[in-house]
Enzyme design. Structure first.
Site, PDB file in Angstrom:
ATOM      1  CE  LYS A   1      -3.580   2.560   2.462  1.00 18.57           C
ATOM      2  NZ  LYS A   1      -4.526   2.465   3.183  1.00 18.57           N
TER       3      LYS A   1
ATOM      4  CE  LYS B   1      -5.657   1.534  -0.601  1.00 13.98           C
ATOM      5  NZ  LYS B   1      -6.327   1.782   0.600  1.00 13.98           N
TER       6      LYS B   1
HETATM    7  C1  PBG Z   1      -7.643   3.292   5.249  1.00 19.14           C
HETATM    8  C2  PBG Z   1      -7.776   3.207   3.699  1.00 19.14           C
HETATM    9  C3  PBG Z   1      -7.608   4.126   2.838  1.00 19.14           C
HETATM   10  C4  PBG Z   1      -7.986   3.641   1.537  1.00 19.14           C
HETATM   11  C5  PBG Z   1      -8.561   2.056   1.843  1.00 19.14           C
HETATM   12  N1  PBG Z   1      -8.089   1.981   3.532  1.00 19.14           N
HETATM   13  C6  PBG Z   1      -6.988   5.532   2.929  1.00 19.14           C
HETATM   14  C7  PBG Z   1      -5.772   5.888   3.234  1.00 19.14           C
HETATM   15  O1  PBG Z   1      -4.839   4.914   3.347  1.00 19.14           O
HETATM   16  O2  PBG Z   1      -5.689   6.994   3.409  1.00 19.14           O
HETATM   17  C8  PBG Z   1      -8.059   4.177   0.426  1.00 19.14           C
HETATM   18  C9  PBG Z   1      -9.183   3.649  -0.640  1.00 19.14           C
HETATM   19  C10 PBG Z   1      -9.549   4.507  -1.654  1.00 19.14           C
HETATM   20  O3  PBG Z   1      -8.936   5.347  -2.081  1.00 19.14           O
HETATM   21  O4  PBG Z   1     -10.331   4.108  -2.453  1.00 19.14           O
HETATM   22  N2  PBG Z   1      -6.418   3.645   5.677  1.00 19.14           N
END
Ligand code: PBG
Length: 328
Positions: free
Chosen positions: A197, A250
């Site tokens: 991530k 992601k």
């Molecule tokens: C929670 C989380 C996020 C996303 C999924 N889980 C946001 C972040 O890390 O700021 C992003 C999902 C998206 O942008 O569709 N931490």
């Protein structure tokens, strides 16, 4: 060696039937996971300003989103919650009366064929919007956060989640969640970890939708640096060692290279998450008339499968599934 003019690749392309016969990568409704935002209250279905086409749903109205998706062949859902209260340590993340837990209980009882995944993180539940417990200096305390995440995961699993999906990026969270779940007798609940991530600009619309923007600073102290592919792969492989059942990469489009590298390094199932910013990029390009919406949507999701992802988590899941069924 294949050399022209003996070899002519177009022999395999000029006839539509042979083109179809030789399709290597397929995308089908069963590959898709639909993210769902659950909010407090009753009778609520309101469009999210930063993500046109995506809505906040109160638990009682969830059938209106999950039933049409299921009819199109999408039976896996990933839940995010808007809690009724926030505090320093995000205790609403492990409150059984909060929207995600209520949604899980409701759906698990009503639709036994669904596969329910809960996003496990603290940022939607903390007053400061960071993904864990803060130290005095404003940095996130890794090991103190593991205990909070473990409580959240156990609470989600007890409410009916088949899998929990830790998205916080603390070190050791997969191992901590595995032992907490096992300790609570929840051995059959899986972990779908956000293994790669990245600290990405593409989460912007989501943070408005989930009310999870950090009140100060950013997430670069825990999310992965986009310029460091080796570090990203190393970090992701730690989740494999700690017992993850599935991995998430992601944002999917900007991470296709990472997905392809991980595909070579692990046999675990893998999902690419086409995040909120990618969804909006495509939406805006289509509404401006720059792109053909259906073709662009198909190609974008297909590319994520081609990079090696088994599954695609996408706000387009129901729409794409309907299109795929029409095409068959
Ligand atoms: C929670 C989380 C996020 C996303 C999924 N889980 C946001 C972040 O890390 O700021 C992003 C999902 C998206 O942008 O569709 N931490």
């Amino acid at each position: 060696m294949s050399r022209f003019p003996v070899t002519r690749m177009r022999r395999l392309r000029e006839n539509a039937t042979v083109r179809r016969m030789l399709t290597e990568v397929a995308i089908e409704p069963r590959h898709l996971v639909l993210p769902v935002f659950v909010c407090p209250g009753e009778g609520v279905s309101s469009e999210i300003a930063s993500m046109p086409g995506v809505r906040h749903w109160s638990v009682d109205r969830l059938p209106e989103i999950v039933e049409p998706a299921a009819e199109a062949g999408v039976k896996a859902f990933l839940f995010f919650g808007l809690p009724t209260y926030k505090d320093e340590d995000g205790s609403s993340a492990f409150d059984p009366e909060q929207p995600v837990q209520r949604a899980l209980r409701f759906l698990r009882g009503r639709y036994p064929e669904f596969f329910l995944i809960a996003d496990t993180c603290m940022c939607e539940y903390t007053s400061h919007g960071h993904c864990g417990h803060l130290r005095g200096d404003g940095s996130v305390d890794n090991d103190a956060t593991l205990a909070l995440l473990a409580r959240a995961a156990v609470s989600q699993a007890q409410a009916g989640a088949h899998m929990v999906a830790p998205s916080d990026m603390m070190d050791g969270r997969v191992g901590a969640l595995r032992s907490a779940l096992d300790g609570a007798g929840l051995q059959s609940v899986g972990i779908m970890s956000y293994a790669a991530k990245l600290a990405s600009a593409f989460y912007g619309p989501f943070r408005d939708a989930a009310g999870s923007s950090p009140k100060f600073g950013d997430r670069r102290g825990y999310q992965l640096p986009p310029a460091n592919p080796r570090e990203i792969v190393r970090d992701a492989l730690m989740d494999v060692d700690e017992g993850a059942d599935m991995l998430i990469v992601k944002p999917a489009g900007p991470c296709l290279d990472i997905a392809a590298r991980l595909r070579e390094r692990t046999e675990l199932p893998m999902a690419g998450y086409m995040v909120s910013g990618e969804y909006m990029m495509l939406k805006c390009a289509v509404s401006s008339g720059a792109l053909d919406g259906e073709r662009a949507m198909l190609e974008y999701h297909l590319s994520i499968r081609r990079a090696g992802c088994d599954l695609v988590i996408t706000y387009y899941a129901a729409e794409l599934a309907r299109l795929l069924s029409e095409m068959n």
